[in-house]
Design a protein around this motif. Structure first.
Motif, PDB file in Angstrom:
ATOM      1  N   LEU A 118       0.866  -1.292   0.184  1.00  0.00           N
ATOM      2  CA  LEU A 118      -0.045  -0.009   0.053  1.00  0.00           C
ATOM      3  C   LEU A 118       0.944   1.273   0.052  1.00  0.00           C
ATOM      4  O   LEU A 118       0.616   2.335  -0.510  1.00  0.00           O
ATOM      5  CB  LEU A 118      -0.834  -0.018   1.213  1.00  0.00           C
ATOM      6  N   LYS A 119       1.967   1.182   0.955  1.00  0.00           N
ATOM      7  CA  LYS A 119       2.748   2.409   0.775  1.00  0.00           C
ATOM      8  C   LYS A 119       3.455   2.752  -0.683  1.00  0.00           C
ATOM      9  O   LYS A 119       3.513   3.873  -0.947  1.00  0.00           O
ATOM     10  CB  LYS A 119       3.869   2.085   1.864  1.00  0.00           C
ATOM     11  N   GLU A 120       3.727   1.574  -1.452  1.00  0.00           N
ATOM     12  CA  GLU A 120       4.308   1.894  -2.544  1.00  0.00           C
ATOM     13  C   GLU A 120       3.291   1.945  -3.658  1.00  0.00           C
ATOM     14  O   GLU A 120       3.617   2.578  -4.763  1.00  0.00           O
ATOM     15  CB  GLU A 120       5.239   0.660  -3.071  1.00  0.00           C
ATOM     16  N   ASN A 121       1.982   1.931  -3.390  1.00  0.00           N
ATOM     17  CA  ASN A 121       0.784   1.991  -4.431  1.00  0.00           C
ATOM     18  C   ASN A 121      -0.352   2.991  -3.761  1.00  0.00           C
ATOM     19  O   ASN A 121      -1.524   2.449  -3.696  1.00  0.00           O
ATOM     20  CB  ASN A 121       0.411   0.739  -4.973  1.00  0.00           C
ATOM     21  N   PRO A 122      -0.039   4.156  -3.580  1.00  0.00           N
ATOM     22  CA  PRO A 122      -1.046   4.833  -3.086  1.00  0.00           C
ATOM     23  C   PRO A 122      -2.194   5.058  -4.082  1.00  0.00           C
ATOM     24  O   PRO A 122      -3.417   5.461  -3.347  1.00  0.00           O
ATOM     25  CB  PRO A 122      -0.617   6.302  -2.840  1.00  0.00           C
ATOM     26  N   GLU A 123      -2.089   4.883  -5.209  1.00  0.00           N
ATOM     27  CA  GLU A 123      -3.542   4.547  -6.124  1.00  0.00           C
ATOM     28  C   GLU A 123      -4.233   3.771  -5.771  1.00  0.00           C
ATOM     29  O   GLU A 123      -5.631   3.813  -6.072  1.00  0.00           O
ATOM     30  CB  GLU A 123      -3.017   4.636  -7.544  1.00  0.00           C
ATOM     31  N   MET A 124      -3.908   2.898  -4.848  1.00  0.00           N
ATOM     32  CA  MET A 124      -5.002   1.900  -4.351  1.00  0.00           C
ATOM     33  C   MET A 124      -6.234   2.525  -3.567  1.00  0.00           C
ATOM     34  O   MET A 124      -7.413   1.918  -3.394  1.00  0.00           O
ATOM     35  CB  MET A 124      -4.215   0.854  -3.334  1.00  0.00           C
ATOM     36  N   ILE A 125      -5.948   3.706  -3.149  1.00  0.00           N
ATOM     37  CA  ILE A 125      -7.131   4.320  -2.318  1.00  0.00           C
ATOM     38  C   ILE A 125      -8.220   4.856  -3.206  1.00  0.00           C
ATOM     39  O   ILE A 125      -9.245   4.754  -2.852  1.00  0.00           O
ATOM     40  CB  ILE A 125      -6.468   5.668  -1.515  1.00  0.00           C
ATOM     41  N   THR A 126      -7.854   5.016  -4.501  1.00  0.00           N
ATOM     42  CA  THR A 126      -8.944   5.664  -5.402  1.00  0.00           C
ATOM     43  C   THR A 126      -9.315   4.500  -6.367  1.00  0.00           C
ATOM     44  O   THR A 126     -10.543   4.523  -6.994  1.00  0.00           O
ATOM     45  CB  THR A 126      -8.571   6.847  -6.177  1.00  0.00           C
ATOM     46  N   PHE A 127      -8.538   3.531  -6.463  1.00  0.00           N
ATOM     47  CA  PHE A 127      -8.936   2.550  -7.525  1.00  0.00           C
ATOM     48  C   PHE A 127      -9.993   1.597  -6.887  1.00  0.00           C
ATOM     49  O   PHE A 127     -10.409   1.311  -5.831  1.00  0.00           O
ATOM     50  CB  PHE A 127      -7.587   1.731  -7.842  1.00  0.00           C
ATOM     51  N   CYS A 128     -10.874   1.121  -7.991  1.00  0.00           N
ATOM     52  CA  CYS A 128     -12.026   0.302  -7.823  1.00  0.00           C
ATOM     53  C   CYS A 128     -13.034   0.744  -6.914  1.00  0.00           C
ATOM     54  O   CYS A 128     -13.226   0.427  -5.778  1.00  0.00           O
ATOM     55  CB  CYS A 128     -11.437  -0.945  -7.024  1.00  0.00           C
ATOM     56  N   ASP A 129     -13.592   1.964  -7.334  1.00  0.00           N
ATOM     57  CA  ASP A 129     -14.814   2.520  -6.704  1.00  0.00           C
ATOM     58  C   ASP A 129     -15.896   1.531  -6.775  1.00  0.00           C
ATOM     59  O   ASP A 129     -16.344   2.064  -7.862  1.00  0.00           O
ATOM     60  CB  ASP A 129     -14.679   3.961  -6.931  1.00  0.00           C
ATOM     61  N   VAL A 130     -16.422   0.741  -5.801  1.00  0.00           N
ATOM     62  CA  VAL A 130     -17.431  -0.132  -6.315  1.00  0.00           C
ATOM     63  C   VAL A 130     -18.336   0.187  -5.051  1.00  0.00           C
ATOM     64  O   VAL A 130     -19.171  -0.593  -5.000  1.00  0.00           O
ATOM     65  CB  VAL A 130     -17.015  -1.423  -6.291  1.00  0.00           C
ATOM     66  N   SER A 131     -18.510   1.444  -4.573  1.00  0.00           N
ATOM     67  CA  SER A 131     -19.466   1.743  -3.517  1.00  0.00           C
ATOM     68  C   SER A 131     -20.751   1.586  -3.808  1.00  0.00           C
ATOM     69  O   SER A 131     -21.668   1.397  -3.030  1.00  0.00           O
ATOM     70  CB  SER A 131     -19.105   3.205  -2.943  1.00  0.00           C
ATOM     71  N   HIS A 132     -20.940   1.877  -5.133  1.00  0.00           N
ATOM     72  CA  HIS A 132     -22.593   2.007  -5.583  1.00  0.00           C
ATOM     73  C   HIS A 132     -23.091   0.544  -5.750  1.00  0.00           C
ATOM     74  O   HIS A 132     -24.123   0.450  -6.366  1.00  0.00           O
ATOM     75  CB  HIS A 132     -22.472   2.729  -7.021  1.00  0.00           C
ATOM     76  N   LEU A 133     -22.250  -0.541  -5.713  1.00  0.00           N
ATOM     77  CA  LEU A 133     -22.649  -1.796  -6.049  1.00  0.00           C
ATOM     78  C   LEU A 133     -23.414  -2.299  -4.774  1.00  0.00           C
ATOM     79  O   LEU A 133     -22.760  -2.004  -3.676  1.00  0.00           O
ATOM     80  CB  LEU A 133     -21.626  -2.765  -6.479  1.00  0.00           C
ATOM     81  N   GLU A 134     -24.697  -2.682  -4.811  1.00  0.00           N
ATOM     82  CA  GLU A 134     -25.442  -3.234  -3.581  1.00  0.00           C
ATOM     83  C   GLU A 134     -24.910  -4.565  -2.902  1.00  0.00           C
ATOM     84  O   GLU A 134     -24.895  -4.445  -1.776  1.00  0.00           O
ATOM     85  CB  GLU A 134     -26.752  -3.402  -3.977  1.00  0.00           C
ATOM     86  N   ARG A 135     -24.513  -5.384  -3.807  1.00  0.00           N
ATOM     87  CA  ARG A 135     -24.006  -6.800  -3.140  1.00  0.00           C
ATOM     88  C   ARG A 135     -22.626  -6.671  -3.001  1.00  0.00           C
ATOM     89  O   ARG A 135     -21.689  -6.374  -3.731  1.00  0.00           O
ATOM     90  CB  ARG A 135     -24.262  -7.919  -4.394  1.00  0.00           C
ATOM     91  N   THR A 136     -22.268  -7.115  -1.602  1.00  0.00           N
ATOM     92  CA  THR A 136     -20.743  -7.241  -1.182  1.00  0.00           C
ATOM     93  C   THR A 136     -19.856  -8.240  -2.107  1.00  0.00           C
ATOM     94  O   THR A 136     -18.885  -7.909  -2.530  1.00  0.00           O
ATOM     95  CB  THR A 136     -20.647  -7.570   0.190  1.00  0.00           C
ATOM     96  N   ILE A 137     -20.687  -9.502  -2.575  1.00  0.00           N
ATOM     97  CA  ILE A 137     -20.142 -10.510  -3.329  1.00  0.00           C
ATOM     98  C   ILE A 137     -19.858  -9.957  -4.782  1.00  0.00           C
ATOM     99  O   ILE A 137     -18.839  -9.873  -5.306  1.00  0.00           O
ATOM    100  CB  ILE A 137     -21.112 -11.619  -3.541  1.00  0.00           C
TER     101      ILE A 137
END
Length: 222
Positions: A118-137
């Motif tokens: 995570l330290k070497e890849n700070p872009e992980m914070i914004t990558f893969c925004d799936v908050s709008h998906l209703e199902r956790t799976i």
């Protein structure tokens, strides 16, 4: 089997709020390869409050809520090198200084590789925004398919890997048709309809039994 870091990346993306992710990144910036299980990381409380977007205040209960939740969540994964099972949490120790200016945190040494990544890849914070998906799976499946950053291709996973990553009990879905109908088809449908990812699945058999699933995918421009 996925590596522990890959499994933790999925949990990071699909199981945490933005505030929790930002806190872990601030912590990751302090982690070094030479750290051990006794290492304590000191963070300035007001600096952390500001970074997380909380208003400047002597009341840092919003921060204590973030650390409480990170301390409470159970992480359950296997080490790839020896297949030992690990159960821990994002934070193993939290101490707010008596003068209420410093926060001291400890982590499980088993998570050090994740924090260094995570330290070497700070872009992980914004990558893969799936908050709008209703199902956790659906969120877990989305990141499983996209975590390598490829725009198109195929990925093959064994049934055990899917059960582990999606956090589904294999005993409950001994028949692939039930697993496909109740889990995969619903997740794929939601991902295809609501994200930049198009997925198609192909069961792979050993004899009559489905032992692997191939995912063909393509990421579309938003």
């Amino acid at each position: 089997m996925m590596t522990a870091t890959e499994k933790l990346n999925i949990r990071f993306h699909t199981g945490l709020t933005q505030e929790e992710k930002k806190f872990l990144y601030l912590l990751a910036k302090l982690v070094e390869d030479t750290d051990n299980m006794e290492t304590k990381y000191a963070l300035d409380i007001q600096d952390v409050m500001c970074e997380l977007g909380f208003p400047f205040s002597s009341d840092f209960h919003p921060l204590t809520n973030v650390t409480y939740l990170l301390r409470s969540e159970v992480l359950d994964f296997f080490r790839k090198e020896d297949e030992n099972r690990i159960q821990t949490s994002w934070l193993t120790g939290i101490l707010y200084g008596a003068e209420e200016t410093q926060l001291y945190v400890q982590i499980d040494i088993e998570l050090k590789d994740f924090f260094l990544n995570l330290k070497e890849n700070p872009e992980m914070i914004t990558f893969c925004d799936v908050s709008h998906l209703e199902r956790t799976i659906s969120k877990r499946l989305y990141y499983l398919i996209t975590h390598l950053g490829e725009k198109a291709g195929t990925s093959v996973y064994t049934m055990d890997e899917l059960f582990e990553t999606l956090e589904v009990s294999g005993r409950s879905y001994s028949q692939f048709s039930h697993f496909k109908q109740r889990i995969l088809d619903k997740a794929v449908k939601e991902i295809n309809e609501k994200t930049d990812l198009l997925i198609d699945i192909t069961p792979m058999r050993t004899g009559r039994k489905v032992t692997k699933v191939m995912f063909s995918f393509q990421r579309l421009p938003l």
